[in-house]
Design a protein around this motif. Structure first.
Motif, PDB file in Angstrom:
ATOM      1  N   VAL A  52      38.622 -30.367  33.289  1.00  0.00           N
ATOM      2  CA  VAL A  52      38.104 -31.444  32.442  1.00  0.00           C
ATOM      3  C   VAL A  52      36.815 -32.003  33.041  1.00  0.00           C
ATOM      4  O   VAL A  52      35.858 -32.294  32.313  1.00  0.00           O
ATOM      5  CB  VAL A  52      39.151 -32.563  32.255  1.00  0.00           C
ATOM      6  CG1 VAL A  52      38.545 -33.764  31.552  1.00  0.00           C
ATOM      7  CG2 VAL A  52      40.322 -32.041  31.462  1.00  0.00           C
ATOM      8  N   THR A  53      36.758 -32.101  34.355  1.00  0.00           N
ATOM      9  CA  THR A  53      35.536 -32.565  35.005  1.00  0.00           C
ATOM     10  C   THR A  53      34.388 -31.598  34.728  1.00  0.00           C
ATOM     11  O   THR A  53      33.256 -32.021  34.463  1.00  0.00           O
ATOM     12  CB  THR A  53      35.765 -32.715  36.521  1.00  0.00           C
ATOM     13  OG1 THR A  53      36.863 -33.616  36.721  1.00  0.00           O
ATOM     14  CG2 THR A  53      34.533 -33.266  37.205  1.00  0.00           C
ATOM     15  N   ASN A  57      30.854 -32.231  32.405  1.00  0.00           N
ATOM     16  CA  ASN A  57      29.506 -31.864  32.841  1.00  0.00           C
ATOM     17  C   ASN A  57      28.778 -31.168  31.689  1.00  0.00           C
ATOM     18  O   ASN A  57      27.635 -31.494  31.387  1.00  0.00           O
ATOM     19  CB  ASN A  57      29.595 -30.959  34.072  1.00  0.00           C
ATOM     20  CG  ASN A  57      28.272 -30.704  34.718  1.00  0.00           C
ATOM     21  OD1 ASN A  57      27.229 -31.060  34.183  1.00  0.00           O
ATOM     22  ND2 ASN A  57      28.298 -30.088  35.872  1.00  0.00           N
ATOM     23  N   GLY A  58      29.440 -30.204  31.070  1.00  0.00           N
ATOM     24  CA  GLY A  58      28.925 -29.594  29.857  1.00  0.00           C
ATOM     25  C   GLY A  58      27.815 -28.576  30.006  1.00  0.00           C
ATOM     26  O   GLY A  58      27.296 -28.100  29.015  1.00  0.00           O
ATOM     27  N   THR A  59      27.445 -28.203  31.208  1.00  0.00           N
ATOM     28  CA  THR A  59      26.357 -27.239  31.383  1.00  0.00           C
ATOM     29  C   THR A  59      26.873 -25.815  31.213  1.00  0.00           C
ATOM     30  O   THR A  59      28.076 -25.564  31.214  1.00  0.00           O
ATOM     31  CB  THR A  59      25.724 -27.390  32.779  1.00  0.00           C
ATOM     32  OG1 THR A  59      26.722 -27.107  33.765  1.00  0.00           O
ATOM     33  CG2 THR A  59      25.176 -28.791  32.987  1.00  0.00           C
ATOM     34  N   LEU A  60      25.939 -24.898  31.081  1.00  0.00           N
ATOM     35  CA  LEU A  60      26.298 -23.491  30.966  1.00  0.00           C
ATOM     36  C   LEU A  60      26.979 -23.008  32.241  1.00  0.00           C
ATOM     37  O   LEU A  60      27.946 -22.244  32.191  1.00  0.00           O
ATOM     38  CB  LEU A  60      25.045 -22.649  30.686  1.00  0.00           C
ATOM     39  CG  LEU A  60      25.245 -21.151  30.578  1.00  0.00           C
ATOM     40  CD1 LEU A  60      26.172 -20.816  29.427  1.00  0.00           C
ATOM     41  CD2 LEU A  60      23.912 -20.448  30.404  1.00  0.00           C
ATOM     42  N   LYS A  81      34.518 -28.689  23.698  1.00  0.00           N
ATOM     43  CA  LYS A  81      34.167 -29.329  22.428  1.00  0.00           C
ATOM     44  C   LYS A  81      35.078 -30.479  22.047  1.00  0.00           C
ATOM     45  O   LYS A  81      34.624 -31.442  21.432  1.00  0.00           O
ATOM     46  CB  LYS A  81      34.191 -28.288  21.304  1.00  0.00           C
ATOM     47  CG  LYS A  81      33.063 -27.298  21.398  1.00  0.00           C
ATOM     48  CD  LYS A  81      33.160 -26.262  20.303  1.00  0.00           C
ATOM     49  CE  LYS A  81      32.083 -25.202  20.504  1.00  0.00           C
ATOM     50  NZ  LYS A  81      32.292 -24.058  19.593  1.00  0.00           N
ATOM     51  N   GLU A  82      36.383 -30.393  22.374  1.00  0.00           N
ATOM     52  CA  GLU A  82      37.324 -31.400  21.897  1.00  0.00           C
ATOM     53  C   GLU A  82      37.891 -32.285  22.998  1.00  0.00           C
ATOM     54  O   GLU A  82      37.922 -33.501  22.870  1.00  0.00           O
ATOM     55  CB  GLU A  82      38.497 -30.717  21.173  1.00  0.00           C
ATOM     56  CG  GLU A  82      38.095 -29.958  19.934  1.00  0.00           C
ATOM     57  CD  GLU A  82      39.258 -29.213  19.310  1.00  0.00           C
ATOM     58  OE1 GLU A  82      40.415 -29.512  19.666  1.00  0.00           O
ATOM     59  OE2 GLU A  82      39.002 -28.334  18.479  1.00  0.00           O
ATOM     60  N   LYS A  88      35.177 -38.927  28.245  1.00  0.00           N
ATOM     61  CA  LYS A  88      33.862 -39.189  28.824  1.00  0.00           C
ATOM     62  C   LYS A  88      33.788 -40.528  29.566  1.00  0.00           C
ATOM     63  O   LYS A  88      33.033 -40.668  30.511  1.00  0.00           O
ATOM     64  CB  LYS A  88      32.784 -39.119  27.748  1.00  0.00           C
ATOM     65  CG  LYS A  88      32.898 -40.180  26.693  1.00  0.00           C
ATOM     66  CD  LYS A  88      31.849 -40.026  25.637  1.00  0.00           C
ATOM     67  CE  LYS A  88      32.081 -41.079  24.558  1.00  0.00           C
ATOM     68  NZ  LYS A  88      31.212 -40.872  23.432  1.00  0.00           N
ATOM     69  N   ASP A  89      34.589 -41.514  29.149  1.00  0.00           N
ATOM     70  CA  ASP A  89      34.564 -42.828  29.802  1.00  0.00           C
ATOM     71  C   ASP A  89      35.608 -42.964  30.894  1.00  0.00           C
ATOM     72  O   ASP A  89      35.691 -44.008  31.537  1.00  0.00           O
ATOM     73  CB  ASP A  89      34.781 -43.927  28.752  1.00  0.00           C
ATOM     74  CG  ASP A  89      33.668 -43.957  27.725  1.00  0.00           C
ATOM     75  OD1 ASP A  89      32.535 -43.590  28.081  1.00  0.00           O
ATOM     76  OD2 ASP A  89      33.930 -44.343  26.569  1.00  0.00           O
ATOM     77  N   ARG A  90      36.400 -41.944  31.113  1.00  0.00           N
ATOM     78  CA  ARG A  90      37.487 -42.006  32.089  1.00  0.00           C
ATOM     79  C   ARG A  90      37.046 -41.332  33.379  1.00  0.00           C
ATOM     80  O   ARG A  90      36.468 -40.254  33.357  1.00  0.00           O
ATOM     81  CB  ARG A  90      38.717 -41.312  31.497  1.00  0.00           C
ATOM     82  CG  ARG A  90      39.983 -41.602  32.219  1.00  0.00           C
ATOM     83  CD  ARG A  90      41.143 -40.962  31.469  1.00  0.00           C
ATOM     84  NE  ARG A  90      42.372 -41.273  32.135  1.00  0.00           N
ATOM     85  CZ  ARG A  90      43.172 -42.261  31.794  1.00  0.00           C
ATOM     86  NH1 ARG A  90      42.882 -43.013  30.770  1.00  0.00           N
ATOM     87  NH2 ARG A  90      44.283 -42.483  32.461  1.00  0.00           N
ATOM     88  N   LYS A  91      37.358 -41.938  34.514  1.00  0.00           N
ATOM     89  CA  LYS A  91      36.926 -41.429  35.815  1.00  0.00           C
ATOM     90  C   LYS A  91      37.838 -40.362  36.384  1.00  0.00           C
ATOM     91  O   LYS A  91      37.460 -39.623  37.271  1.00  0.00           O
ATOM     92  CB  LYS A  91      36.842 -42.581  36.824  1.00  0.00           C
ATOM     93  CG  LYS A  91      35.871 -43.652  36.457  1.00  0.00           C
ATOM     94  CD  LYS A  91      34.463 -43.199  36.712  1.00  0.00           C
ATOM     95  CE  LYS A  91      33.506 -44.331  36.386  1.00  0.00           C
ATOM     96  NZ  LYS A  91      32.138 -43.927  36.450  1.00  0.00           N
TER      97      LYS A  91
END
Length: 169
Positions: A52-53, A57-60, A81-82, A88-91
């Motif tokens: 999840v981390t 980050n979402g990078t390739l 995607k889901e 996103k707001d959770r640490k």
């Protein structure tokens, strides 16, 4: 001595253990909740949280690392995607383990491994329900069918069944 060795071995070789945990986490991503033994749930939880981390980050590069870890592109796509945007707001602390009790056959402790703050029920979340109500209040006018493209009606055909005498042997 195994001081500070935190790997749960689960009675498997390292390659079998890695494949099993990868499949368990992929099932968690796809189905949002997995019923498994308590030991497997505790072993899969760190892997799921690290993925999840990576998804946040979402990078390739992060996507390629996730595919290398669990090996299922469709699960990684769903993660990025889901699931990850929902956290996103959770640490941290993206998963929870809910103990269910012993299994009937061998008394192994069974638990659910599931996402925290993820709506599992079929009903929409409160924000989505409000948006759905707003869209339902303004129905669209129905269009009349065009006469030029009207299909001819099918004619019904009656079939008469006649009994035939059976052949004698």
């Amino acid at each position: 001595m195994r001081h500070q060795k935190h790997t749960r071995k689960l009675g498997r070789t390292s390659s079998h253990r890695d494949a099993m945990l990868a499949n368990l986490v992929a099932s968690l991503i796809i189905h949002k909740r997995v019923k498994t033994t308590l030991a497997k749930a505790k072993a899969a939880r760190p892997l799921a949280e690290k993925l999840v981390t990576l998804g946040k980050n979402g990078t390739l590069h992060a996507r390629r690392l996730a595919v290398a870890k669990i090996g299922q592109r469709d699960a990684v796509g769903k993660l990025f995607k889901e699931i990850a945007p929902g956290f996103k707001d959770r640490k941290g602390g993206y998963t929870r383990i809910v103990k269910l009790g012993p299994r009937d056959s061998d008394s192994a402790p069974i638990a659910f491994l599931e996402w925290v703050d993820f709506v599992i029920a079929a009903e929409p979340a409160p924000e989505k329900a409000e948006k759905a109500e707003k869209t339902e209040k303004a129905p669209k006018a129905e269009k009349a069918p065009k006469a030029a493209k009207a299909e001819p009606e099918a004619e019904s055909v009656e079939v008469e069944v006649v009994d035939t005498p059976e052949k004698k042997k």
